[in-house]
Design an enzyme around this catalytic site. Structure first.
Site, PDB file in Angstrom:
ATOM      1  N   HIS A   1      34.552  41.385  39.214  1.00 52.36           N
ATOM      2  CA  HIS A   1      35.134  41.364  37.866  1.00 52.36           C
ATOM      3  C   HIS A   1      35.020  42.792  37.314  1.00 52.36           C
ATOM      4  O   HIS A   1      34.106  43.537  37.679  1.00 52.36           O
ATOM      5  CB  HIS A   1      34.307  40.393  37.018  1.00 52.36           C
ATOM      6  CG  HIS A   1      34.810  40.153  35.630  1.00 52.36           C
ATOM      7  ND1 HIS A   1      34.522  40.998  34.590  1.00 52.36           N
ATOM      8  CD2 HIS A   1      35.553  39.143  35.105  1.00 52.36           C
ATOM      9  CE1 HIS A   1      35.073  40.514  33.482  1.00 52.36           C
ATOM     10  NE2 HIS A   1      35.695  39.385  33.773  1.00 52.36           N
TER      11      HIS A   1
ATOM     12  N   ASP B   1      25.729  39.471  39.845  1.00 47.33           N
ATOM     13  CA  ASP B   1      26.502  38.975  38.710  1.00 47.33           C
ATOM     14  C   ASP B   1      26.743  37.480  38.936  1.00 47.33           C
ATOM     15  O   ASP B   1      27.600  37.082  39.721  1.00 47.33           O
ATOM     16  CB  ASP B   1      27.826  39.755  38.636  1.00 47.33           C
ATOM     17  CG  ASP B   1      28.794  39.172  37.619  1.00 47.33           C
ATOM     18  OD1 ASP B   1      28.444  38.175  36.959  1.00 47.33           O
ATOM     19  OD2 ASP B   1      29.904  39.712  37.494  1.00 47.33           O
TER      20      ASP B   1
ATOM     21  N   GLN C   1      29.777  33.372  37.285  1.00 48.46           N
ATOM     22  CA  GLN C   1      30.535  32.206  37.762  1.00 48.46           C
ATOM     23  C   GLN C   1      29.706  31.315  38.678  1.00 48.46           C
ATOM     24  O   GLN C   1      30.211  30.288  39.157  1.00 48.46           O
ATOM     25  CB  GLN C   1      31.797  32.651  38.510  1.00 48.46           C
ATOM     26  CG  GLN C   1      32.781  33.423  37.669  1.00 48.46           C
ATOM     27  CD  GLN C   1      33.425  32.590  36.553  1.00 48.46           C
ATOM     28  OE1 GLN C   1      33.314  31.361  36.513  1.00 48.46           O
ATOM     29  NE2 GLN C   1      34.089  33.264  35.629  1.00 48.46           N
TER      30      GLN C   1
ATOM     31  N   LYS D   1      29.571  30.308  29.633  1.00 48.91           N
ATOM     32  CA  LYS D   1      30.184  29.707  30.822  1.00 48.91           C
ATOM     33  C   LYS D   1      29.331  28.564  31.348  1.00 48.91           C
ATOM     34  O   LYS D   1      29.743  27.828  32.237  1.00 48.91           O
ATOM     35  CB  LYS D   1      30.370  30.766  31.909  1.00 48.91           C
ATOM     36  CG  LYS D   1      31.401  31.836  31.528  1.00 48.91           C
ATOM     37  CD  LYS D   1      31.735  32.700  32.690  1.00 48.91           C
ATOM     38  CE  LYS D   1      32.271  34.058  32.289  1.00 48.91           C
ATOM     39  NZ  LYS D   1      33.665  34.044  31.886  1.00 48.91           N
TER      40      LYS D   1
ATOM     41  N   CYS E   1      40.838  39.844  34.924  1.00 43.74           N
ATOM     42  CA  CYS E   1      39.885  40.965  34.864  1.00 43.74           C
ATOM     43  C   CYS E   1      39.391  41.330  36.258  1.00 43.74           C
ATOM     44  O   CYS E   1      38.216  41.665  36.464  1.00 43.74           O
ATOM     45  CB  CYS E   1      38.690  40.664  33.947  1.00 43.74           C
ATOM     46  SG  CYS E   1      39.167  40.279  32.275  1.00 43.74           S
TER      47      CYS E   1
HETATM   48  N1  7TS Z   1      31.359  38.549  35.801  1.00 47.94           N
HETATM   49  C1  7TS Z   1      32.184  37.572  36.216  1.00 47.94           C
HETATM   50  C2  7TS Z   1      32.177  37.177  37.644  1.00 47.94           C
HETATM   51  C3  7TS Z   1      32.991  36.932  35.279  1.00 47.94           C
HETATM   52  O1  7TS Z   1      33.791  35.953  35.698  1.00 47.94           O
HETATM   53  C4  7TS Z   1      32.985  37.338  33.928  1.00 47.94           C
HETATM   54  C5  7TS Z   1      33.901  36.742  32.912  1.00 47.94           C
HETATM   55  C6  7TS Z   1      32.082  38.337  33.564  1.00 47.94           C
HETATM   56  C7  7TS Z   1      31.306  38.935  34.534  1.00 47.94           C
HETATM   57  C8  7TS Z   1      31.938  38.795  32.157  1.00 47.94           C
HETATM   58  O2  7TS Z   1      31.330  37.795  31.419  1.00 47.94           O
HETATM   59  P1  7TS Z   1      31.175  37.958  29.833  1.00 47.94           P
HETATM   60  O3  7TS Z   1      30.654  36.619  29.398  1.00 47.94           O
HETATM   61  O4  7TS Z   1      30.229  39.061  29.584  1.00 47.94           O
HETATM   62  O5  7TS Z   1      32.566  38.239  29.320  1.00 47.94           O
HETATM   63  N2  7TS Z   1      35.038  36.128  33.464  1.00 47.94           N
HETATM   64  C9  7TS Z   1      36.125  35.659  32.800  1.00 47.94           C
HETATM   65  C10 7TS Z   1      37.177  35.031  33.441  1.00 47.94           C
HETATM   66  O6  7TS Z   1      37.242  34.820  34.637  1.00 47.94           O
HETATM   67  N3  7TS Z   1      38.105  34.696  32.538  1.00 47.94           N
HETATM   68  O7  7TS Z   1      37.669  35.099  31.321  1.00 47.94           O
HETATM   69  C11 7TS Z   1      36.430  35.698  31.474  1.00 47.94           C
END
Ligand code: 7TS
Length: 423
Positions: free
Chosen positions: A140, A217, A220, A243, A381
């Protein structure tokens, strides 16, 4: 601490696994019980953010109705109550990740902030010109850009482990890219664009041979599988609360104590100090050294409620249910003529990406939306993933344990409708 047996489930939960009743679970999520564009909502955008059970909503509401106060500073009843609840959530996050020590759990805004924290704090102290930082081809943006910024500042070099056409990392290539210059490796546990589940434990072990630090990370992964940072032996692990059925604006950074102790603060301000004078400031102990200012107290407490909720069902139960649902969805969607799955790794979790001949992903998303079906369309992203696979964008249905086979059937019908409209 909840210990698990050989199939991974706490003994008391085995009975509950057999009793997993998705319709009953759905009643815990009030948002699911509504119509969108006159059609029952089918929410398949869980990788972007997941919905919240009533228990989380109630916990946050009760906090603001009855318990709101700032933490770590008041001597009054409410402040003590809020402090206790905030710190209990830290213990819940510790158990969720099976960390050895609550001081290894830092509350942050989310995975993005956690990665930036490590890049700034660990990175600026330990990474110098000529060092190498290794990431993978399926990251990401939030696990790419902070390392690029660190490389720009320090003169370090960013290396990228490649993937195959299915979206699996090439472990031989990964191993070859590791070396004496590799100081830090940062890897996604489950890809948000492809669903690929990386063999993190083996990848950490390979990096260890070169004494490189490893950040994972888990944004997910946390909603879909049980995580054990001791077993993975990673140095840092992060996930976002929103999430994993908790609130937005809160997340967790796990870090091994030996590193967190040596790392400088990321931000300065209240709560991260023991004493301040104009000449010298003494920083607070872990974990407070990394939590400057008033944190997202309601968020942390809400996250604690979300982790309780997930634990009640059991992540192994969730993983089993979702595994079957993803297999069902994959077979059904793949059978649609003119549709190509994007992301067909052997080990996957939660995500079904696809493209449709002659139809842009955004059009798929719009037509499905009118049928009440929420998916995401775009680059997710993860622009380098799209580039590597030669597609500008994909449509992505992403699952949670409250999704059903009937919803997948509706998705398939919806995709047929898209085809009719664009044929
Ligand atoms: N890493 C992964 C693998 C992610 O899917 C996301 C967000 C992030 C980091 C960042 O997370 P945040 O909570 O700090 O924003 N992924 C997504 C997505 O797949 N669609 O919207 C956000």
């Amino acid at each position: 601490m909840i210990r698990t047996n050989e199939i991974g489930a706490p003994p008391g939960l085995l009975k509950r696994a057999a009793m997993f009743d998705v319709q009953k679970i759905r009643q815990d999520f009030p948002i699911l019980n509504q119509k969108v564009h006159g059609r029952p909502l089918i929410y398949l955008d869980n990788a972007a953010t997941s919905q919240k059970p009533q228990a989380v909503i109630d916990t946050i509401t009760r906090y603001y109705l009855e318990q709101n106060a700032n933490i770590h500073r008041g001597v009054h009843y409410l402040s003590e109550w809020a402090t206790r609840a905030y710190e209990e959530s830290r213990l819940k996050a510790q158990r969720f990740l099976n960390a050895t020590d609550a001081r290894e759990i830092i509350f942050v805004r989310g995975a993005t902030e956690a990665i930036n924290l490590v890049a700034h704090s660990y990175g600026l102290k330990y990474i110098t010109a000529g060092d190498e930082i290794l990431i993978s081809a399926i990251e990401h943006h939030s696990n790419i850009v902070p390392w690029q910024m660190l490389c720009q500042t320090t003169g370090a070099i960013l290396r990228v482990a490649p993937m195959n056409d299915q979206g699996e990392l090439l472990l031989d290539e990964y191993e070859r890219l590791l070396g004496p210059r590799t100081k830090l490796v940062s890897l996604v546990h489950v890809s948000n664009a492809l669903g690929s589940l990386n063999p993190i434990k083996a990848m950490v072990a390979m990096a260890r041979r070169w004494n490189a630090r490893v950040m994972v990370d888990g944004a997910q992964a946390a909603p879909h599988l049980a995580i054990d940072v001791q077993e993975l032996d990673c140095d840092f692990y992060t996930f976002s609360g929103h999430k994993v059925f908790g609130p937005t604006g809160i997340g967790v950074l796990y870090g091994k104590r030996e590193w967190l102790e040596q790392m400088p603060p990321y931000q300065g301000g209240g709560d991260m100090i023991i004493s301040v004078s104009f000449e010298k400031t003494e920083y607070n102990h872990l974990p407070f050294k990394f939590e400057a200012g008033t944190p997202h107290i309601a968020g942390a407490i809400g996250l604690g409620a979300a982790l309780d909720y997930v634990n009640q069902i059991g992540l192994d139960t969730i993983a089993r249910y979702e595994h079957d649902l993803l297999a069902y969805a994959t077979e059904a969607v793949a059978a649609i003529p003119g549709l190509r799955l994007i992301g067909t790794a052997r080990e996957k979790a939660g995500v079904l990406g696809f493209v449709l001949d002659g139809v842009h992903a955004h059009d798929i998303g719009t037509v499905l939306d009118h049928a009440g079906i929420a998916i995401r369309a775009g680059h997710h992203c993860a622009m380098p993933v799209m580039k590597r696979l030669g597609v500008p964008a994909t449509a992505r249905a992403s699952l949670a344990f409250y999704n059903t086979k009937e919803e997948i059937d509706a998705l398939v019908q919806g995709i047929y409708k898209v085809k009719e409209m664009f044929d």
